[in-house]
Design an enzyme around this catalytic site. Structure first.
Site, short mmCIF file in Angstrom:
data_model
loop_
_atom_site.label_atom_id
_atom_site.label_comp_id
_atom_site.label_asym_id
_atom_site.label_seq_id
_atom_site.Cartn_x
_atom_site.Cartn_y
_atom_site.Cartn_z
N GLU A 43 0.84 -1.20 0.00
CA GLU A 43 0.00 0.00 0.00
C GLU A 43 0.87 1.25 0.00
OE1 GLU A 43 -2.69 2.40 3.24
OE2 GLU A 43 -2.88 0.22 3.24
N LYS A 133 -11.56 -0.85 7.09
CA LYS A 133 -10.30 -0.59 7.77
C LYS A 133 -10.60 -0.03 9.16
CE LYS A 133 -6.41 2.65 7.63
NZ LYS A 133 -5.62 3.58 6.80
#
Length: 215
Positions: A43, A133
């Site tokens: 990421e 998340k």
């Protein structure tokens, strides 16, 4: 198909390397060190200088390999679209932004909006997010996953923030589909010790695998 592949890879790998760096050069070095350590979910956060260029470069470089490149700290739909066009296969945001989720659904790209309450988590799920998340994870620790799973057992949750080698097994055991880790994973980069980053990545992969096997 990319969206399904990203979800399956995330669940299989169980750990996402959150890449933050002071420069493009350092960012690429961290990516290489993390990849060498066995983490294949990468990421690239929008706080890295030249982040979108890095995503484009990595997406092209790893297109034939079993590596999934994503974008993090995405705050708006415009940035999300730029990342997707550059080759990002998943988008991560620190909060729920309906337009970001809509855009990712339109392009069939995995999106992980941030949430810290049940209300926020349900909003994300209702908008079509596959994974929520949990951020910042350090605010409550692994127990928040069990708390979310009570009223939302169908939800997939990935904590980021406060995940380290001491508690990563606890996060997975609590029901997290995966974890996101940045500072604890890449701290060696601050002194140029990329071998430490690689070794830490190996330890994260091992710890997550062992925790998943025990579930």
């Amino acid at each position: 198909m990319k969206r399904i592949n990203a979800v399956l890879k995330l669940e299989e790998q169980g750990v996402v390397a959150v890449i933050r760096a002071d420069s493009k050069e350092q960012g690429l070095k961290i990516v290489n060190a993390v990849k060498k350590g066995g983490i294949k979910m990468l990421e690239i956060t929008m706080t890295v200088p030249g982040a979108i260029d890095i995503i484009k470069e990595l997406a092209e470089y790893y297109k034939e390999e079993d590596v999934i490149i994503g974008a993090g700290t995405v705050l708006d739909a415009e940035t999300a679209r730029a990342c997707i066009l550059a080759g990002a296969q998943y988008i991560v945001s620190p909060y729920f932004n309906e337009e970001v989720v809509k855009l990712c659904n339109r392009y069939r790209i995995l999106v992980m909006p941030g949430a810290m309450t049940v209300k926020e988590a349900i909003k994300g799920l209702e908008a079509g997010a596959e994974i929520i998340k949990v951020f910042p994870g350090s605010a409550f620790g692994p127990k928040i996953i069990k708390a979310f799973k009570g009223p939302i057992p169908q939800g997939n949750f990935m904590p980021t923030g406060g995940v380290n080698l001491k508690n990563v097994r606890e996060w997975i055991s609590a029901g997290a589909i995966a974890v996101g880790t940045g500072g604890d994973l890449t701290k060696g980069a601050g002194t140029g010790d990329y071998a430490l980053v690689t070794e830490t990545a190996r330890k994260f992969v091992k710890a997550v695998r062992e925790a998943k096997e025990r579930k």
